[in-house]
Design a protein around this motif. Structure first.
Motif, PDB file in Angstrom:
ATOM      1  N   ASN A   1       0.585  -1.835   0.024  1.00 44.16           N
ATOM      2  CA  ASN A   1       0.566  -0.284   0.167  1.00 44.16           C
ATOM      3  C   ASN A   1       1.165   1.517   0.213  1.00 44.16           C
ATOM      4  OD1 ASN A   1      -2.540  -1.682   0.342  1.00 44.16           O
ATOM      5  ND2 ASN A   1      -2.312  -1.314   2.258  1.00 44.16           N
ATOM      6  N   ILE A   2       1.898   1.471   0.730  1.00 45.30           N
ATOM      7  CA  ILE A   2       2.969   2.642   1.088  1.00 45.30           C
ATOM      8  C   ILE A   2       3.766   2.232  -0.764  1.00 45.30           C
ATOM      9  CG2 ILE A   2       4.900   2.930   2.305  1.00 45.30           C
ATOM     10  CD1 ILE A   2       4.091   1.755   4.459  1.00 45.30           C
ATOM     11  N   LYS A   3       4.355   1.411  -1.420  1.00 43.87           N
ATOM     12  CA  LYS A   3       4.515   1.694  -2.482  1.00 43.87           C
ATOM     13  C   LYS A   3       3.491   2.146  -3.640  1.00 43.87           C
ATOM     14  CE  LYS A   3       8.225  -2.273  -2.281  1.00 43.87           C
ATOM     15  NZ  LYS A   3       8.323  -3.392  -2.935  1.00 43.87           N
ATOM     16  N   LYS A   4       2.118   1.611  -3.729  1.00 38.57           N
ATOM     17  CA  LYS A   4       1.001   2.887  -4.024  1.00 38.57           C
ATOM     18  C   LYS A   4       1.151   3.586  -4.192  1.00 38.57           C
ATOM     19  CE  LYS A   4      -1.546  -1.962  -5.154  1.00 38.57           C
ATOM     20  NZ  LYS A   4      -2.818  -2.342  -5.024  1.00 38.57           N
ATOM     21  N   LEU A   5       0.984   4.761  -2.931  1.00 40.98           N
ATOM     22  CA  LEU A   5       0.976   5.593  -2.428  1.00 40.98           C
ATOM     23  C   LEU A   5       2.156   6.617  -2.795  1.00 40.98           C
ATOM     24  CD1 LEU A   5      -0.406   5.807   0.585  1.00 40.98           C
ATOM     25  CD2 LEU A   5      -1.386   6.581  -1.100  1.00 40.98           C
TER      26      LEU A   5
ATOM     27  N   THR B   1       9.188  13.981   8.460  1.00 44.14           N
ATOM     28  CA  THR B   1       9.007  13.073   7.437  1.00 44.14           C
ATOM     29  C   THR B   1       7.901  13.552   6.325  1.00 44.14           C
ATOM     30  OG1 THR B   1       9.314  11.355   9.055  1.00 44.14           O
ATOM     31  CG2 THR B   1       8.526  10.608   7.619  1.00 44.14           C
ATOM     32  N   LEU B   2       8.113  12.577   5.073  1.00 43.45           N
ATOM     33  CA  LEU B   2       6.632  12.722   4.434  1.00 43.45           C
ATOM     34  C   LEU B   2       5.751  11.807   4.664  1.00 43.45           C
ATOM     35  CD1 LEU B   2       5.187  14.626   2.132  1.00 43.45           C
ATOM     36  CD2 LEU B   2       6.988  12.515   0.316  1.00 43.45           C
ATOM     37  N   ILE B   3       4.037  12.650   4.844  1.00 41.39           N
ATOM     38  CA  ILE B   3       3.293  11.774   4.947  1.00 41.39           C
ATOM     39  C   ILE B   3       2.019  11.680   3.913  1.00 41.39           C
ATOM     40  CG2 ILE B   3       1.478  10.983   6.371  1.00 41.39           C
ATOM     41  CD1 ILE B   3       3.989  10.525   8.087  1.00 41.39           C
ATOM     42  N   ARG B   4       2.168  10.652   3.518  1.00 41.27           N
ATOM     43  CA  ARG B   4       0.335  10.064   2.220  1.00 41.27           C
ATOM     44  C   ARG B   4      -0.252   9.810   3.212  1.00 41.27           C
ATOM     45  NH1 ARG B   4       3.142  10.375  -3.971  1.00 41.27           N
ATOM     46  NH2 ARG B   4       4.270  11.878  -3.614  1.00 41.27           N
ATOM     47  N   TYR B   5      -1.700  10.112   2.647  1.00 39.30           N
ATOM     48  CA  TYR B   5      -2.681   9.485   2.937  1.00 39.30           C
ATOM     49  C   TYR B   5      -3.811   9.576   1.297  1.00 39.30           C
ATOM     50  CZ  TYR B   5      -2.212   9.389   7.717  1.00 39.30           C
ATOM     51  OH  TYR B   5      -1.608   8.831   8.832  1.00 39.30           O
ATOM     52  N   ASN B   6      -4.682   8.346   1.730  1.00 34.65           N
ATOM     53  CA  ASN B   6      -4.828   7.876   0.124  1.00 34.65           C
ATOM     54  C   ASN B   6      -6.658   7.427   1.006  1.00 34.65           C
ATOM     55  OD1 ASN B   6      -6.843   7.869  -1.732  1.00 34.65           O
ATOM     56  ND2 ASN B   6      -6.057   5.846  -2.551  1.00 34.65           N
ATOM     57  N   VAL B   7      -7.950   9.005   1.637  1.00 32.22           N
ATOM     58  CA  VAL B   7      -9.126   8.748   2.044  1.00 32.22           C
ATOM     59  C   VAL B   7      -9.971   8.495   0.928  1.00 32.22           C
ATOM     60  CG1 VAL B   7     -10.345   9.992   3.826  1.00 32.22           C
ATOM     61  CG2 VAL B   7      -8.060  10.511   3.415  1.00 32.22           C
ATOM     62  N   TYR B   8     -10.974   7.100   1.937  1.00 29.52           N
ATOM     63  CA  TYR B   8     -12.081   7.064   0.817  1.00 29.52           C
ATOM     64  C   TYR B   8     -13.644   6.942   1.331  1.00 29.52           C
ATOM     65  CZ  TYR B   8      -8.761   3.493  -1.498  1.00 29.52           C
ATOM     66  OH  TYR B   8      -8.091   2.892  -2.395  1.00 29.52           O
ATOM     67  N   TYR B   9     -14.040   7.621   0.614  1.00 31.57           N
ATOM     68  CA  TYR B   9     -15.978   8.178   1.189  1.00 31.57           C
ATOM     69  C   TYR B   9     -16.319   6.918   0.550  1.00 31.57           C
ATOM     70  CZ  TYR B   9     -13.562  12.387   2.957  1.00 31.57           C
ATOM     71  OH  TYR B   9     -12.811  13.089   4.303  1.00 31.57           O
ATOM     72  N   ASN B  10     -17.396   5.997   1.158  1.00 30.89           N
ATOM     73  CA  ASN B  10     -18.197   5.243   0.501  1.00 30.89           C
ATOM     74  C   ASN B  10     -19.175   5.372   1.305  1.00 30.89           C
ATOM     75  OD1 ASN B  10     -16.726   3.332  -1.004  1.00 30.89           O
ATOM     76  ND2 ASN B  10     -15.650   2.819   1.045  1.00 30.89           N
ATOM     77  N   LEU B  11     -20.314   6.243   0.215  1.00 31.08           N
ATOM     78  CA  LEU B  11     -21.245   6.776   0.901  1.00 31.08           C
ATOM     79  C   LEU B  11     -22.692   6.679   0.053  1.00 31.08           C
ATOM     80  CD1 LEU B  11     -20.334  10.191   1.523  1.00 31.08           C
ATOM     81  CD2 LEU B  11     -20.501   8.488   3.024  1.00 31.08           C
ATOM     82  N   ALA B  12     -22.481   5.303  -1.147  1.00 31.59           N
ATOM     83  CA  ALA B  12     -23.257   4.855  -1.827  1.00 31.59           C
ATOM     84  C   ALA B  12     -24.864   3.791  -1.392  1.00 31.59           C
ATOM     85  CB  ALA B  12     -22.599   4.517  -3.374  1.00 31.59           C
ATOM     86  N   ARG B  13     -25.901   3.885  -1.041  1.00 32.30           N
ATOM     87  CA  ARG B  13     -26.802   2.836  -1.422  1.00 32.30           C
ATOM     88  C   ARG B  13     -27.007   2.399  -2.095  1.00 32.30           C
ATOM     89  NH1 ARG B  13     -29.553   7.897   3.404  1.00 32.30           N
ATOM     90  NH2 ARG B  13     -27.783   8.065   4.112  1.00 32.30           N
ATOM     91  N   TYR B  14     -26.497   1.441  -2.041  1.00 30.32           N
ATOM     92  CA  TYR B  14     -26.981   0.094  -3.176  1.00 30.32           C
ATOM     93  C   TYR B  14     -28.688  -0.564  -2.438  1.00 30.32           C
ATOM     94  CZ  TYR B  14     -22.631   0.861  -4.752  1.00 30.32           C
ATOM     95  OH  TYR B  14     -21.559   1.776  -5.447  1.00 30.32           O
TER      96      TYR B  14
END
Length: 291
Positions: A177-181, A278-291
């Motif tokens: 995950n870190i390598k992808k970011l 240190t450099l910090i990176r985040y990938n923030v997900y918002y899963n708000l869809a209601r099926y």
């Protein structure tokens, strides 16, 4: 004719007509018979005019006999006389009882049966089944020992191996995950910075998630049904400060991007402090869809 005489005749005619009409109405109306009201017959009675009693009449006065006067209570010497008198005993009359004859009881004759004597044989002195019981007990004990033998085995080496496998798998997942970011920039970081990111990435993720849950309840409306994500980066300093915050990729919704910014501003002070910037990176997900 004068006017005065003409008016007189007209008035006279009117009075005559009115009189005739009243007479006709009175003659046509039926005679109403007046009902006679029956008067109540009342009888006057006075105490002064009461009838006199005569001797020949059957009415006689009955004289009421005076009640007997109770004798006075005895006092002093009178009490002694009363005590000396013997008390009178009253014996109740007993009805004579007729004697009842008892019926003779029938006596049953008991016939004694002769009792047969049973001869008891002496038990054998030899111990026939003892060695078999001992063999069975020995077999059961060996079976129990075999069943419980796994308790005494030392499995510490196997557990240590399993824990190492789990940790290596988790580290591999985190490192991927870190390598992808970070991409190629992760290789540009110093070994101390890389070790800090690998060791504290999961801790910082949990802190950020807790703060995001609180901020999202206030900022994000409930009718927003989308699945989006944004990537941010910033520098974390050894004194706990943050600088250089920026979006690498945005979600396309101002509300979601603003929520991510506010979350990092509240959460970075709780992160573990690095030994160097240190450099910090985040990938923030918002899963708000209601099926």
């Amino acid at each position: 004719m004068n006017r005065s005489s003409f008016a007189f005749f007209v008035a006279l005619l009117l009075h005559v007509i009115i009189f005739l009409l009243l007479w006709i109405l009175w003659s046509l109306t039926p005679d109403i018979e007046q009902k006679e009201v029956h008067k109540e017959k009342r009888i006057k009675i006075s105490l002064k005019e009461m009838p006199k009693k005569y001797k020949n009449s059957g009415l006689k006065k009955q004289k009421v006999k005076p009640s007997p006067v109770a004798p006075p209570m005895p006092k002093g010497s009178q009490l002694k006389k009363i005590v000396k008198q013997k008390p009178v005993k009253y014996e109740p009359k007993k009805k004579p009882r007729k004697p009842k004859l008892n019926k003779p009881k029938r006596v049953k004759k008991v016939v004694k049966k002769p009792v047969k004597k049973v001869k008891i044989k002496p038990l054998p002195t030899k111990k026939m089944y003892i060695p078999l019981q001992q063999e069975q007990k020995i077999k059961k004990e060996t079976k129990k020992q075999n069943k419980l033998s796994w308790l005494y085995e030392d499995k510490s080496d196997e557990e240590a191996k399993n824990n190492k496998k789990k940790t290596t798998q988790n580290n591999n997942n985190i490192s991927q995950n870190i390598k992808k970011l970070y991409g190629d920039e992760f290789g540009k970081l110093t070994p101390g910075q890389q070790q800090y990111i690998l060791d504290n990435q999961e801790i910082m993720r949990r802190i950020t998630q807790q703060v995001l849950n609180r901020v999202a309840r206030v900022n994000i409306p409930r009718d927003l049904n989308v699945n989006r994500s944004n990537v941010i980066e910033f520098y974390l300093h050894p004194n706990g400060d943050m600088s250089g915050f920026r979006f690498i990729s945005k979600s396309g919704y101002y509300v979601l991007d603003d929520t991510t910014r506010e979350t990092i501003e509240y959460a970075y002070s709780r992160y573990p402090r690095p030994k160097e910037t240190t450099l910090i990176r985040y990938n923030v997900y918002y899963n708000l869809a209601r099926y």
